[in-house]
Design an enzyme around this catalytic site. Structure first.
Site, PDB file in Angstrom:
ATOM      1  N   CYS A  87       0.856  -1.185   0.000  1.00 52.40           N
ATOM      2  CA  CYS A  87       0.000   0.000   0.000  1.00 52.40           C
ATOM      3  C   CYS A  87       0.885   1.225   0.000  1.00 52.40           C
ATOM      4  O   CYS A  87       1.808   1.320   0.789  1.00 52.40           O
ATOM      5  CB  CYS A  87      -0.867   0.034   1.263  1.00 52.40           C
ATOM      6  SG  CYS A  87      -2.530  -0.521   0.982  1.00 52.40           S
ATOM      7  N   VAL A  88       0.606   2.183  -0.873  1.00 52.01           N
ATOM      8  CA  VAL A  88       1.415   3.411  -0.858  1.00 52.01           C
ATOM      9  C   VAL A  88       0.560   4.641  -0.585  1.00 52.01           C
ATOM     10  O   VAL A  88      -0.659   4.555  -0.567  1.00 52.01           O
ATOM     11  CB  VAL A  88       2.187   3.597  -2.173  1.00 52.01           C
ATOM     12  CG1 VAL A  88       3.394   2.688  -2.199  1.00 52.01           C
ATOM     13  CG2 VAL A  88       1.302   3.299  -3.365  1.00 52.01           C
TER      14      VAL A  88
END
Lengths: 111, 100, 130
Positions: free
Chosen positions: A110-111
């Site tokens: 996840c960014v």
């Protein structure tokens, strides 16, 4: 480092609000984090939070949203194992937001 | 008397091999970190270690075995030590040589 | 990026192979590789994982870092299946040199000879080595 106040106790969180130490988690931590997002935790929320905590215990990883959706479907049925249901519960993203309340790190990838 | 400390897996470089070649009779060899794979029985390295055990004393660090899931596989005759035992060894021997 | 966007942009599925050759805790390679595999899984490519040399030790059962102040990431290999990463190969020669068998490993794997491994590598579009 940031922190949150839980019943008079100061608990460290990272810059995105995830617990610095997973051992600091309690149900109150989840409630207070959710309140900060204007989210009131229902039984349906808890079902997902508890699921994530069990998942982490088993695999030592916070699942990606695709994997979470599939795994929830397997455990709780197709009416809950779909993005629509999970996004309604956790509008900031089911993996991201629910993992935070569950005291887990941000899901890998996840960014 | 020398205590040799080996912290690299015997399969990735020749640290253990060189150590065993250099180590004199009655010296000690302590396996730590990835070096603990050198203390295991039934590997391609085991015969070399068993041969060296005839005139040298071997030790291996318990927590590093446990982390790697290999506590059960240690060659019989190699002494398993905890951190306290590690410290004791460094004082028992005159000089410590680390094979990085 | 959604899966649909990927399909429009990326098009064909490529064969990705991760080669894991390092023991789990002495260096950071093993954990880094695992994270790249998990992140990469979102792109739904044809992924194979090869474990050879000391990389086989990544899959050893009974790892317990409670006395070592490190994270035991071996349970995460069991989650790979849920990420649709299902092709795990172990090199026979490396396993034998370490006195290990399939029963010593945390996940089901396919054992291949070094010759078969080299053929597998030859079929890949991308090989990432850790």
């Amino acid at each position: 480092m940031s922190s949150i106040d839980v019943g008079g106790k100061t608990i460290a969180v990272d810059e995105e609000g995830y617990l610095s130490d997973r051992n600091d988690w309690s149900k109150d931590v989840a409630v207070i984090m959710a309140k900060a997002d204007d989210c009131e935790l229902t039984d349906n929320h808890w079902e997902v939070i508890n699921f994530l905590r069990e998942y982490y215990e088993e695999y030592q990883i916070a699942p990606a949203v695709r994997v979470l959706t599939k795994a929830i479907g397997k455990k709780l049925g197709p009416d809950k194992g779909n993005s629509k249901y999970l996004y309604e519960l956790f509008p900031y993203g089911p993996a991201k937001q629910a993992c935070k309340y569950a005291g887990l790190p941000k899901p890998t990838g996840c960014v | 008397m020398l205590l040799h400390i080996v912290n690299k897996s015997p399969f990735i470089n020749n640290s253990l091999e060189s150590c065993l070649r250099a180590a004199k009779k009655n010296s000690g060899v302590l396996f730590i970190e990835d070096g603990v794979y050198g203390a295991l029985d039934n590997t391609a390295i085991t015969p070399q270690v068993k041969k060296a055990m005839k005139d040298k004393k071997f030790f291996v660090l318990a927590s590093d075995l446990k982390a790697r899931g290999v506590s059960d596989g240690v060659i019989k005759g190699i002494e398993v030590v905890d951190y306290g035992g590690f410290v004791d060894l460094t004082t028992q021997y005159d000089v410590v040589e680390s094979w990085l | 990026m959604s899966d649909d966007e990927m399909m429009q942009e990326g098009g064909t599925i490529k064969k990705f192979c991760y080669v894991n050759r390092k023991a789990p805790y002495g260096t950071v390679y093993a954990l880094e590789s695992l994270e790249v595999v998990l992140i990469g899984a979102a792109f739904e490519q044809d992924v194979s994982l090869i474990f050879m040399d000391d990389g086989i030790y990544q899959l050893k059962k009974n790892q317990d870092t409670s006395d070592s102040d490190m994270k035991n990431f071996s349970p995460t290999y069991r989650a790979l299946e849920m990420y649709d990463v299902e092709k795990l190969y172990v090199e026979k020669e490396s396993m034998e040199a370490r006195g290990l068998t399939e029963d010593d490993l945390v996940v089901p794997v396919e054992v291949k000879t070094s010759k078969e491994i080299s053929e597998l590598m030859d079929e890949q579009d991308v090989v990432l080595s850790f």
